[in-house]
Design an enzyme around this catalytic site. Structure first.
Site, short mmCIF file in Angstrom:
data_model
loop_
_atom_site.label_atom_id
_atom_site.label_comp_id
_atom_site.label_asym_id
_atom_site.label_seq_id
_atom_site.Cartn_x
_atom_site.Cartn_y
_atom_site.Cartn_z
N GLU A 240 3.58 -2.01 -4.79
CA GLU A 240 3.95 -3.04 -3.81
C GLU A 240 5.39 -3.51 -4.04
O GLU A 240 6.15 -3.67 -3.09
CB GLU A 240 2.98 -4.22 -3.91
CG GLU A 240 1.59 -3.92 -3.37
CD GLU A 240 0.56 -4.98 -3.70
OE1 GLU A 240 -0.50 -4.97 -3.07
OE2 GLU A 240 0.80 -5.80 -4.60
N LYS B 96 -3.44 -20.14 -1.07
CA LYS B 96 -2.54 -19.42 -1.98
C LYS B 96 -1.25 -20.20 -2.27
O LYS B 96 -0.42 -19.76 -3.07
CB LYS B 96 -2.18 -18.05 -1.39
CG LYS B 96 -3.39 -17.18 -1.02
CD LYS B 96 -4.22 -16.82 -2.22
CE LYS B 96 -5.51 -16.10 -1.86
NZ LYS B 96 -5.33 -14.82 -1.20
#
Length: 239
Positions: free
Chosen positions: A114, A132
């Site tokens: 990623e 988050k």
């Protein structure tokens, strides 16, 4: 709110964030395809846009086996970093986002790939839900560190000296540790607080045997946040 309806609202919220990100992709572009449940909706919507003719001539670069499988399932042609010179846009999730748009990633053990893809993208869009968001990184989520199997013991010692509490990530419904797509292991490191993410990111990556850690500092361009306001899912932007 009953549990089933709450679960459905969260699902719709994740879908809306994924769709909002996928709608920012233009024709004739190379797209980094991230990993995780919210990003999966973005991949699905990209496939829908291709199918309908709303989007043409895109190619995806997957960050994990999961992303590759989903892209193929939804009809997104794939390419590799050997074949392209740039990535126009990357869409990916995160496990924590601080007010400076710094991230912790790696809950899916895909943070190494990623980071390669997200760092190369002209625009990196992060898709998350409101849970988050944190004031400081490391407050709700341990920091994943990908480590060569032969180096687990010395890397564990080095991380302890930095004030961390490393724990080898074990498989679920599998005996033994989680193995990454690169064939390595993951140490999840709990810190009391990560006051300086940029310094910690480079310090950990300089430990021999560490391949990459889950601190993404200064990479995110736009955060799309799914929220539930008065019982309704919606999306807001953090620039």
């Amino acid at each position: 709110m009953a549990k089933n309806s709450a679960d459905e609202t969260i699902k719709v919220m994740k879908q809306q964030v994924g769709i909002a990100a996928a709608n920012r992709v233009s024709s004739d572009s190379i797209v980094g395809l991230g990993t995780g449940s919210t990003t999966a909706y973005a991949i699905q919507h990209l496939g829908d846009r291709l199918k309908s003719g709303d989007l043409n001539n895109i190619k995806g670069i997957p960050t994990s086996f999961q992303a590759s499988v989903l892209a193929k399932q939804y009809g997104i042609p794939l390419t590799t970093l050997d074949e392209v010179s740039k990535i126009d846009i990357a869409i990916d999730g995160a496990d924590e986002v601080d007010p400076h748009k710094n991230l912790i990633k790696g809950g899916g053990a895909a943070h190494t790939r990623e980071k390669v893809v997200d760092a190369l993208a002209d625009q990196f869009i992060v898709v998350v839900d409101q849970s988050k968001l944190v004031e400081a990184l490391g407050t709700t989520f341990a920091l994943p560190v990908e480590v060569l199997p032969m180096a687990i013991a010395p890397v564990t010692d080095a991380l302890k000296k930095l004030g961390g509490e490393p724990e080898l990530r074990m498989g679920v419904k599998k005996d033994g540790p989680v193995i990454t797509d690169q064939g390595n292991m993951i140490l999840d490191v709990t810190f009391e607080a990560i006051a300086d993410p940029a310094t910690l990111e480079s310090t950990i990556n300089n430990i021999p045997g560490v391949l990459e850690n889950g601190l993404f500092v200064g990479l995110a361009d736009l955060i799309l946040i799914g929220e539930i306001v008065e019982g309704q899912p919606c999306v807001r932007e953090m620039h």
